[in-house]
Write a protein that holds these residues in place. Structure first.
Motif, PDB file in Angstrom:
ATOM      1  N   ASN A   1       8.215   2.441  -8.387  1.00  0.00           N
ATOM      2  CA  ASN A   1       8.583   3.821  -8.054  1.00  0.00           C
ATOM      3  C   ASN A   1       9.771   4.345  -8.853  1.00  0.00           C
ATOM      4  O   ASN A   1      10.009   5.559  -8.854  1.00  0.00           O
ATOM      5  N   VAL A   2      10.525   3.449  -9.458  1.00  0.00           N
ATOM      6  CA  VAL A   2      11.637   3.889 -10.303  1.00  0.00           C
ATOM      7  C   VAL A   2      11.304   3.667 -11.776  1.00  0.00           C
ATOM      8  O   VAL A   2      11.329   4.602 -12.582  1.00  0.00           O
TER       9      VAL A   2
ATOM     10  N   LYS B   1      11.547  -8.655  -1.673  1.00  0.00           N
ATOM     11  CA  LYS B   1      10.381  -8.499  -2.544  1.00  0.00           C
ATOM     12  C   LYS B   1       9.938  -7.038  -2.623  1.00  0.00           C
ATOM     13  O   LYS B   1       9.605  -6.541  -3.704  1.00  0.00           O
ATOM     14  N   ALA B   2       9.927  -6.358  -1.462  1.00  0.00           N
ATOM     15  CA  ALA B   2       9.509  -4.957  -1.447  1.00  0.00           C
ATOM     16  C   ALA B   2      10.487  -4.083  -2.230  1.00  0.00           C
ATOM     17  O   ALA B   2      10.071  -3.161  -2.945  1.00  0.00           O
ATOM     18  N   ALA B   3      11.779  -4.373  -2.107  1.00  0.00           N
ATOM     19  CA  ALA B   3      12.785  -3.591  -2.833  1.00  0.00           C
ATOM     20  C   ALA B   3      12.616  -3.766  -4.343  1.00  0.00           C
ATOM     21  O   ALA B   3      12.743  -2.798  -5.114  1.00  0.00           O
ATOM     22  N   LYS B   4      12.321  -4.986  -4.783  1.00  0.00           N
ATOM     23  CA  LYS B   4      12.089  -5.223  -6.211  1.00  0.00           C
ATOM     24  C   LYS B   4      10.855  -4.455  -6.682  1.00  0.00           C
ATOM     25  O   LYS B   4      10.852  -3.870  -7.772  1.00  0.00           O
ATOM     26  N   LEU B   5       9.807  -4.464  -5.854  1.00  0.00           N
ATOM     27  CA  LEU B   5       8.592  -3.748  -6.232  1.00  0.00           C
ATOM     28  C   LEU B   5       8.835  -2.244  -6.300  1.00  0.00           C
ATOM     29  O   LEU B   5       8.332  -1.564  -7.203  1.00  0.00           O
ATOM     30  N   VAL B   6       9.618  -1.727  -5.373  1.00  0.00           N
ATOM     31  CA  VAL B   6       9.975  -0.304  -5.404  1.00  0.00           C
ATOM     32  C   VAL B   6      10.735   0.018  -6.688  1.00  0.00           C
ATOM     33  O   VAL B   6      10.499   1.047  -7.338  1.00  0.00           O
ATOM     34  N   GLY B   7      11.663  -0.860  -7.062  1.00  0.00           N
ATOM     35  CA  GLY B   7      12.428  -0.627  -8.282  1.00  0.00           C
ATOM     36  C   GLY B   7      11.555  -0.600  -9.522  1.00  0.00           C
ATOM     37  O   GLY B   7      11.741   0.235 -10.418  1.00  0.00           O
ATOM     38  N   VAL B   8      10.570  -1.519  -9.567  1.00  0.00           N
ATOM     39  CA  VAL B   8       9.693  -1.589 -10.743  1.00  0.00           C
ATOM     40  C   VAL B   8       8.700  -0.433 -10.762  1.00  0.00           C
ATOM     41  O   VAL B   8       8.532   0.242 -11.787  1.00  0.00           O
TER      42      VAL B   8
ATOM     43  N   PRO C   1       0.807  -1.234   0.000  1.00  0.00           N
ATOM     44  CA  PRO C   1       0.000   0.000   0.000  1.00  0.00           C
ATOM     45  C   PRO C   1       0.830   1.268   0.000  1.00  0.00           C
ATOM     46  O   PRO C   1       0.477   2.249  -0.677  1.00  0.00           O
ATOM     47  N   TYR C   2       1.943   1.280   0.720  1.00  0.00           N
ATOM     48  CA  TYR C   2       2.786   2.475   0.782  1.00  0.00           C
ATOM     49  C   TYR C   2       3.545   2.672  -0.532  1.00  0.00           C
ATOM     50  O   TYR C   2       3.751   3.807  -0.975  1.00  0.00           O
ATOM     51  N   ILE C   3       3.940   1.570  -1.152  1.00  0.00           N
ATOM     52  CA  ILE C   3       4.660   1.654  -2.425  1.00  0.00           C
ATOM     53  C   ILE C   3       3.754   2.185  -3.531  1.00  0.00           C
ATOM     54  O   ILE C   3       4.144   3.067  -4.309  1.00  0.00           O
ATOM     55  N   THR C   4       2.533   1.660  -3.607  1.00  0.00           N
ATOM     56  CA  THR C   4       1.608   2.129  -4.647  1.00  0.00           C
ATOM     57  C   THR C   4       1.133   3.557  -4.375  1.00  0.00           C
ATOM     58  O   THR C   4       0.939   4.335  -5.315  1.00  0.00           O
ATOM     59  N   THR C   5       0.944   3.902  -3.096  1.00  0.00           N
ATOM     60  CA  THR C   5       0.555   5.280  -2.777  1.00  0.00           C
ATOM     61  C   THR C   5       1.681   6.251  -3.101  1.00  0.00           C
ATOM     62  O   THR C   5       1.423   7.395  -3.518  1.00  0.00           O
ATOM     63  N   LEU C   6       2.929   5.816  -2.929  1.00  0.00           N
ATOM     64  CA  LEU C   6       4.062   6.660  -3.322  1.00  0.00           C
ATOM     65  C   LEU C   6       4.030   6.940  -4.819  1.00  0.00           C
ATOM     66  O   LEU C   6       4.272   8.080  -5.259  1.00  0.00           O
ATOM     67  N   LEU C   7       3.705   5.930  -5.609  1.00  0.00           N
ATOM     68  CA  LEU C   7       3.583   6.137  -7.055  1.00  0.00           C
ATOM     69  C   LEU C   7       2.449   7.111  -7.362  1.00  0.00           C
ATOM     70  O   LEU C   7       2.613   8.028  -8.184  1.00  0.00           O
TER      71      LEU C   7
ATOM     72  N   VAL D   1       6.968   7.126 -17.114  1.00  0.00           N
ATOM     73  CA  VAL D   1       5.873   8.079 -17.309  1.00  0.00           C
ATOM     74  C   VAL D   1       6.405   9.510 -17.385  1.00  0.00           C
ATOM     75  O   VAL D   1       5.985  10.306 -18.235  1.00  0.00           O
ATOM     76  N   THR D   2       7.348   9.839 -16.513  1.00  0.00           N
ATOM     77  CA  THR D   2       7.916  11.190 -16.526  1.00  0.00           C
ATOM     78  C   THR D   2       8.648  11.471 -17.829  1.00  0.00           C
ATOM     79  O   THR D   2       8.487  12.545 -18.437  1.00  0.00           O
ATOM     80  N   ALA D   3       9.444  10.495 -18.291  1.00  0.00           N
ATOM     81  CA  ALA D   3      10.197  10.676 -19.535  1.00  0.00           C
ATOM     82  C   ALA D   3       9.260  10.811 -20.739  1.00  0.00           C
ATOM     83  O   ALA D   3       9.455  11.676 -21.602  1.00  0.00           O
ATOM     84  N   VAL D   4       8.242   9.939 -20.794  1.00  0.00           N
ATOM     85  CA  VAL D   4       7.292  10.006 -21.910  1.00  0.00           C
ATOM     86  C   VAL D   4       6.539  11.326 -21.888  1.00  0.00           C
ATOM     87  O   VAL D   4       6.318  11.955 -22.934  1.00  0.00           O
TER      88      VAL D   4
END
Length: 210
Positions: free
Chosen positions: A105-106, A96-103, A43-49, A112-115
């Motif tokens: 939030n990074v 697992k959380a670090a991988k999800l953050v990489g996919v 939830p925190y990772i997706t809310t950060l996005l 999206v920002t670049a496009v």
């Protein structure tokens, strides 16, 4: 009217920031226990996005000051939550959380920002980012419904089975042909000769056999 809209916007921002700050107590407990316990990081990772994308929307929107400020504050808080979660999570969960953050939030945010800045025309940037933000927000709020869908299907199938059971529970099913013939003969004896033609054929066949 403009002043009223601005005042209502500020009130909405204050409420939103309070909502973003609501997990602070939870993370204070994590820091004391030095463990994330049963809490999930998704939830925190997706809310950060989500807050990051809305911040981008506010930046490219000439009238997006309130959107940018509230979501910028929310993004900072969510980033702190994600970092604390990664620090105190168990090793497997942390990986697992670090991988999800990489996919998410990074990778996703960076793409999206670049496009938005380099591939989308300036006149359509706001619409492009706005649609993405709206779709992501709706998806986040609708995600709990995924737990209801299998239950709804189960309710439908269970109801169908119950209806069939009530409909056919008093109707015996005979799988033995001889029993079916006996039942039919009993019905004919009770109600008279229902099939005179067949009786005649049976009599003729008995005479031939004699």
């Amino acid at each position: 009217m403009a002043n009223l809209s601005f005042i209502l916007g500020i009130i909405g921002n204050v409420i939103s920031i309070l909502l973003f700050a609501s997990p602070i107590k939870t993370f204070c407990g994590m820091i004391k226990k030095k463990s994330t316990g049963d809490y999930k990081g998704e939830p925190y990772i997706t809310t950060l996005l989500s807050t990051s994308l809305w911040t981008l929307y506010g930046i490219i929107n000439p009238d997006g000051l309130l959107v940018m400020t509230v979501n910028g504050a929310g993004a900072i808080l969510q980033l702190i939550y994600v970092i604390l979660f990664l620090v105190y999570a168990p090793k497997d969960t942390k990986v697992k959380a670090a991988k999800l953050v990489g996919v998410v939030n990074v990778g996703v945010l960076g793409t999206v920002t670049a496009v938005t800045l380099f591939a989308v025309h300036k006149n359509t940037r706001l619409t492009f980012v706005g649609i993405l933000c709206t779709a992501l927000t709706i998806g986040m709020y609708a995600s709990p419904l995924s737990a209801m869908v299998p239950n709804a299907v189960g309710l439908f199938l269970g109801s169908a089975q119950l209806i069939l059971y009530v409909t056919y529970k008093n109707k015996p099913v005979s799988t033995n042909p001889s029993e079916a013939i006996e039942e039919e003969e009993e019905e004919e004896e009770e109600g008279g000769s229902a099939h005179p033609g067949r009786r005649g054929i049976e009599m003729n066949s008995s005479l031939v056999n004699v």
